[in-house]
Design an enzyme around this catalytic site. Structure first.
Site, short mmCIF file in Angstrom:
data_model
loop_
_atom_site.label_atom_id
_atom_site.label_comp_id
_atom_site.label_asym_id
_atom_site.label_seq_id
_atom_site.Cartn_x
_atom_site.Cartn_y
_atom_site.Cartn_z
N ASP A 175 -2.88 -0.29 84.78
CA ASP A 175 -2.80 -1.74 84.87
C ASP A 175 -2.13 -2.11 86.18
O ASP A 175 -1.28 -1.37 86.68
CB ASP A 175 -2.08 -2.35 83.67
CG ASP A 175 -0.64 -1.87 83.52
OD1 ASP A 175 -0.26 -0.86 84.17
OD2 ASP A 175 0.11 -2.49 82.76
N HIS A 191 5.94 37.99 86.44
CA HIS A 191 6.50 37.81 85.10
C HIS A 191 6.40 39.15 84.38
O HIS A 191 5.37 39.83 84.46
CB HIS A 191 5.67 36.71 84.41
CG HIS A 191 5.74 36.71 82.94
ND1 HIS A 191 6.87 36.38 82.25
CD2 HIS A 191 4.80 36.99 82.00
CE1 HIS A 191 6.63 36.46 80.96
NE2 HIS A 191 5.38 36.83 80.78
N TYR A 228 8.94 36.68 74.28
CA TYR A 228 7.84 36.56 73.32
C TYR A 228 7.32 37.96 72.97
O TYR A 228 7.56 38.92 73.71
CB TYR A 228 6.72 35.65 73.84
CG TYR A 228 6.02 36.14 75.08
CD1 TYR A 228 4.92 37.00 74.98
CD2 TYR A 228 6.41 35.73 76.34
CE1 TYR A 228 4.25 37.45 76.12
CE2 TYR A 228 5.76 36.17 77.48
CZ TYR A 228 4.68 37.02 77.37
OH TYR A 228 4.03 37.47 78.48
C1 LIG Z 1 1.94 39.25 82.40
C2 LIG Z 1 1.23 38.01 82.06
C3 LIG Z 1 1.32 37.49 80.78
C4 LIG Z 1 0.65 36.36 80.45
N1 LIG Z 1 0.69 35.94 79.15
C5 LIG Z 1 -0.06 34.89 78.79
C6 LIG Z 1 -0.16 34.54 77.43
O1 LIG Z 1 0.37 35.22 76.57
N2 LIG Z 1 -0.83 33.43 77.10
C7 LIG Z 1 -1.44 32.65 78.04
O2 LIG Z 1 -2.02 31.65 77.68
N3 LIG Z 1 -1.39 32.98 79.34
C8 LIG Z 1 -0.72 34.08 79.74
N4 LIG Z 1 -0.67 34.43 81.05
C9 LIG Z 1 -1.26 33.53 82.06
C10 LIG Z 1 -2.74 33.73 82.16
O3 LIG Z 1 -3.04 35.07 82.22
C11 LIG Z 1 -3.31 33.05 83.39
O4 LIG Z 1 -2.78 31.77 83.53
C12 LIG Z 1 -4.81 32.98 83.35
O5 LIG Z 1 -5.36 34.23 83.06
C13 LIG Z 1 -5.38 32.46 84.65
O6 LIG Z 1 -6.77 32.57 84.64
P1 LIG Z 1 -7.62 32.20 85.93
O7 LIG Z 1 -9.02 32.44 85.59
O8 LIG Z 1 -7.22 30.85 86.40
O9 LIG Z 1 -7.08 33.17 87.06
P2 LIG Z 1 -7.40 34.69 87.35
O10 LIG Z 1 -7.61 35.47 86.13
O11 LIG Z 1 -6.32 35.16 88.27
O12 LIG Z 1 -8.76 34.63 88.12
C14 LIG Z 1 -8.86 34.22 89.46
C15 LIG Z 1 -9.87 35.11 90.13
O13 LIG Z 1 -10.11 34.63 91.44
C16 LIG Z 1 -10.45 35.75 92.23
N5 LIG Z 1 -10.27 35.45 93.63
C17 LIG Z 1 -9.16 35.03 94.26
N6 LIG Z 1 -9.37 34.91 95.58
C18 LIG Z 1 -10.65 35.22 95.80
C19 LIG Z 1 -11.47 35.30 96.96
N7 LIG Z 1 -10.99 34.99 98.16
N8 LIG Z 1 -12.74 35.68 96.82
C20 LIG Z 1 -13.25 36.00 95.61
N9 LIG Z 1 -12.52 35.97 94.48
C21 LIG Z 1 -11.24 35.56 94.57
C22 LIG Z 1 -9.48 36.81 91.74
O14 LIG Z 1 -9.95 38.12 92.03
C23 LIG Z 1 -9.39 36.52 90.26
O15 LIG Z 1 -10.22 37.38 89.50
C24 LIG Z 1 -0.05 35.61 81.42
C25 LIG Z 1 -0.15 36.10 82.71
C26 LIG Z 1 0.47 37.30 83.03
C27 LIG Z 1 0.30 37.84 84.41
#
Ligand SMILES: Cc1cc2nc3c(=O)[nH]c(=O)nc-3n(C[C@H](O)[C@H](O)[C@H](O)COP(=O)(O)OP(=O)(O)OC[C@H]3O[C@@H](n4cnc5c(N)ncnc54)[C@H](O)[C@@H]3O)c2cc1C
Length: 815
Positions: free
Chosen positions: A544, A225, A260
């Site tokens: 239900d 995105h 946005y």
């Molecule tokens: C450009 C952009 C704009 C966005 N704008 C918004 C916004 O304005 N408002 C909003 O609400 N949301 C926004 N989002 C969405 C939001 O950022 C995400 O939905 C949210 O941060 C997800 O958080 P998370 O903790 O689930 O995932 P993540 O932050 O991705 O954390 C997951 C973690 O798991 C770790 N991981 C994965 N696999 C392994 C493994 N095998 N071993 C160890 N660690 C592992 C990764 O390193 C990562 O740090 C945006 C996202 C992007 C990319």
């Protein structure tokens, strides 16, 4: 000394760390959070999120998640620096259609208790002076929305969780999960094993990779995105002086252009969903490396060009500003847009909290912690339950098709009845070819093609005068549906009920199993049908069921979907004493209803169908036109008749036999639109829509299906002392005065101008000649109370009525 079970959380993004914070706050301190990236900016989506938080959502639960996020982060500071600024939000309208839809969104927020109003252009420009006056018709203003500083929140929650005993391990990659005897035992990392009683996968877009380690499908699609920071913008320079504030004016959405905006001091951040979906394979992403966070991919300027033009059109002050920092950031989309929460059924102790935006992160973390520590979330979370999907909905091709479409539609105006367009058709009943021949208007639900009305019935409009309705309510609707409803009450109609979930429960302990899980007494003679509830431990309504006893230990259940099946499977002992089988796919059902139903069905069988021989709420095996059929004398539309269950192979022959035998009786096929109207005239509840785990049986008007004296059952303890006298709110029918004002659900209900409740289901009541809205209202709201319902900014007058609104004594059912 650590307390609580050994918990390992995979992922130190805003969700994983938020869960650690909520768990340690509840006294579980044996918590380890592991991430492949560095702390506290681990390189996942959280590291790149600009952090805009808009609370508006059609789901009460999602708005509640967001509101908790706003409240929690607003109260947090990291070393004196803010984690959330309530600068407010504006969702602008460029078209009259969007402006009208903003009124609908404002209605949701009023229903869910969030202050919001639709403002005119002058007010929009006062709040956000850089907007071009000629581009904007108005906006939805939500003063409590704002900006989350996601990484600050992560660090603060991480630090305080660590103070409470949690351990955080960055730069540690999970490579496997050890299970034994159907339970998680340890998380395997590149730095050694971490023993675990509970594993929570909060791996965001890597969810499918972690899920695959235990064989748990995770139906999410990572998509890139675009987000770009442009500037400096001279008009924003004044704000740059106080750089820590970053964003002075409301955050902004221009949904008509999929855009946005937020300020970064004298720079403007522009996010766009206007480009084609850019699918990312989570299995192929590189590992985090310095300067190369895996969830941030190279910018593709060609995808941004049109959005940048639209952004400058909306805010001319941006013209000429250089693109300073731009990237394609990756995050997750699910087939229905809701997060994924819950415990695997096959691998005990493996939990998931994924596909969560920053917006909902704290709310999801809180609900997860409640679920883990207390056994269930306090809020109804069925929309986000990991097990809500049908089998086809977790297949990768489907997840991709729907994920792409949800990306495209993320800001679209979606009508509540709007079906998915692709992939279709997926599931069809044996009657499908005949329905097509009758000109069925198919909508889709759970993959099924479901006729909503049939053009073959257009001639009925000469017999019945069906009122019109407003533009929004007219979508996915035809007056033919009204004529079908009236014809059902006058004659006989066939309703295809095949898409409803059917479950067979057998085995030596089938009876005691169902007695224990449901509220009504189901240990009744063979051939009895019982309406009953599934409650959770807190006495809230999960679902239900209509249960037909077909043998000593053989039951057929009419259920509401995969979550019911999941609940039954989870509660069955693995000792073979109960067998649970989803029989939906191999069977079909047709409802034959109306005052002439007995005349019709009798023509096809030698069995006595008289009232004495085949009573209401009874089940029997019949042979109809040579075909073996299980007949249940029940009706969801409140008319004489039967639900006829057959194996799918004979379904077409059954349909043809009924249609052919009923020609001189005027039999018709009728659709779901008529069905919805007839159901509400009778006050039959729809679980998940009219009532959820937030409601107890008396509040939902279903205290009569709770048999407190039958022995123990799930939820019984919580119901002790509850009754009609203890209700916090009541589900009641409202009858709308203006015949053309048909509402659709989720609208706020007001008494003396003050919001007091929310509409659940609504439909035109064709027999009673008025629109109906079921709604939650507080006691002592009584019959006769005058209320208004917000409908696209108008206030529609209605009156609380006694139920059912049609055939109060049930004479037609028992006739
Ligand atoms: C450009 C952009 C704009 C966005 N704008 C918004 C916004 O304005 N408002 C909003 O609400 N949301 C926004 N989002 C969405 C939001 O950022 C995400 O939905 C949210 O941060 C997800 O958080 P998370 O903790 O689930 O995932 P993540 O932050 O991705 O954390 C997951 C973690 O798991 C770790 N991981 C994965 N696999 C392994 C493994 N095998 N071993 C160890 N660690 C592992 C990764 O390193 C990562 O740090 C945006 C996202 C992007 C990319």
């Amino acid at each position: 000394m650590a307390s609580g079970p050994k918990v390992v959380i995979i992922g130190a993004g805003i969700v994983g760390v938020g869960i650690a914070d909520e768990l340690t706050e509840r006294g579980w301190s044996d918590v380890t959070v592991v991430d492949q990236g560095p702390l506290w900016a681990a390189g996942g989506s959280t590291s790149h999120a600009p952090g805009l938080v808009f609370q508006a959502n059609g789901s009460r639960t999602m708005t509640a998640f967001a509101t908790y996020t706003v409240d929690k982060y607003t109260a947090m500071e990291l070393d004196g620096q803010w984690c959330f600024r309530q600068v407010g939000s504006l969702e602008v309208a460029r078209t009259p259609e969007r402006l009208a839809d903003l009124q609908r969104r404002q209605g949701w927020l009023t229903s869910w208790g969030v202050d919001a109003r639709v403002v005119d252009v002058d007010e929009v420009l006062r709040l956000s002076p850089l907007l071009a006056r000629d581009q904007v018709l108005g906006a939805l203003h939500v003063p409590t929305d704002g900006l989350a500083k996601a990484l600050r929140a992560v660090e603060l929650m991480g630090r305080r969780s660590a103070e409470r005993g949690a351990v955080f391990r960055g730069d540690t990659r999970v490579t496997g999960i050890r299970t034994d005897d159907g339970r998680v035992r340890a998380v395997i990392t590149d730095a050694g094993d971490l023993p675990a009683d509970i594993v929570v996968s909060a791996a965001g877009l890597w969810g499918p990779v972690i899920g695959a380690m235990v064989g748990q499908p995770i139906p999410l699609l990572p998509l890139a995105h675009q987000y770009a920071r442009v500037g400096p913008v001279p008009a924003l320079a004044a704000i740059a002086a106080s750089a820590d504030l970053e964003n002075e004016r409301p955050i902004l959405r221009d949904q008509d252009r999929d855009l946005y905006f937020r300020e970064h001091g004298d720079r403007m951040g522009v996010g766009t969903y206007a480009h084609d979906p850019l699918v990312v394979d989570p299995f192929a992403l590189p590992l985090p490396a310095p300067g190369r966070p895996p969830a941030s991919l190279p910018f593709t300027p060609e995808d941004f060009a049109a959005s940048w033009e639209a952004a400058q059109e909306l805010m001319p002050a941006l013209r000429g500003a250089p693109l300073e920092h731009a990237f394609n950031g990756v995050f997750s989309f699910t087939p229905d847009g809701f997060p994924l929460m819950g415990e695997s059924r096959e691998v005990k102790g493996f939990w998931v909290a994924e596909a969560v935006w920053v917006t909902h992160s704290a709310g999801v973390a809180q609900a997860m912690a409640e679920w883990l520590v207390e056994g269930q979330a306090r809020l109804d979370v069925h929309e986000a339950d990991l097990h809500r999907f049908e089998r086809h909905q977790v297949q990768p091709a489907f997840v991709e098709a729907r994920g792409r479409q949800n990306y495209i539609e993320v800001y679209d105006i979606i009508h509540p009845l709007q079906p998915m367009e692709h992939p279709r058709p997926l599931r069809t009943s044996p009657f499908y070819a005949r329905q097509q021949a009758l000109g069925a208007a198919f909508l889709e639900g759970a993959g099924w093609e479901r006729p909503h009305w049939y053009s073959a019935n257009a001639g009925l409009l000469e017999r019945y005068d069906i009122p019109g309705r407003g533009a929004w309510a007219s979508r996915f609707w035809s007056p033919i549906a009204g004529a079908e409803a009236r014809a059902t009450r006058d004659g006989v109609a066939l309703y295809d009920l095949t898409p409803l979930t059917r479950i067979e429960v057998t085995g030596p302990r089938a009876t005691s199993f169902l007695q224990r899980l449901t509220t009504n007494d189901i240990d009744r003679p063979i051939g009895t049908v019982v309406y009953t509830l599934l409650l959770d431990e807190r006495g809230g309504i999960r679902s239900d069921l209509t249960i037909a006893r077909l043998g000593e230990q053989q039951y057929q259940i009419g259920a509401n979907g995969p979550l019911d099946l999941d609940w039954l499977l989870r509660h069955a002992r693995p000792d073979g004493s109960v067998h649970i089988r989803d029989i939906t796919a191999g069977t079909c059902v047709v409802g034959v209803w109306g005052p002439k139903a007995r005349d019709l069905v009798s023509r096809l069988t030698s069995t006595d169908l008289s009232n004495q021989a085949f009573r209401y709420f009874r089940a029997r095996e019949l042979v109809l036109a040579h075909l073996p059929v299980t007949a249940l004398r029940v009706s969801y539309v409140g008319e004489l008749g039967w639900e006829l269950y057959a194996t799918a192979d004979v379904g077409l022959a059954l349909w043809d036999a009924l249609i052919n035998a009923g020609q001189d009786l005027g039999v018709i096929a009728a659709g779901r639109s008529a069905f919805a109207s007839l159901r509400l005239e009778k006050g039959y509840r729809l679980a998940g829509t009219d009532m959820t785990t937030d409601d107890d049986p008396w509040e939902a008007g279903l205290g009569w299906v709770v048999k407190m004296d039958k022995g123990d059952f799930v939820g019984r303890g919580a119901l002790e002392g509850r009754s009609d006298a203890t209700v916090r709110r009541r589900l009641m029918p409202l009858v709308i005065e203006d015949v053309e004002s048909v509402v659709m659900g989720k609208e706020p209900v007001r008494i003396d101008g003050q919001p007091v409740g929310t509409v659940t289901s609504a439909a035109m009541g064709y027999t009673i000649g008025k629109p109906i809205a079921y709604a939650w209202v507080p006691p002592p709201t009584g019959v006769g109370q005058r209320v208004t319902i917000d409908c696209f900014g108008d206030r529609v007058s209605a009156t609380v009525c006694a139920e059912p609104l049609f055939d109060a004594r049930g004479e037609r059912l028992r006739g």
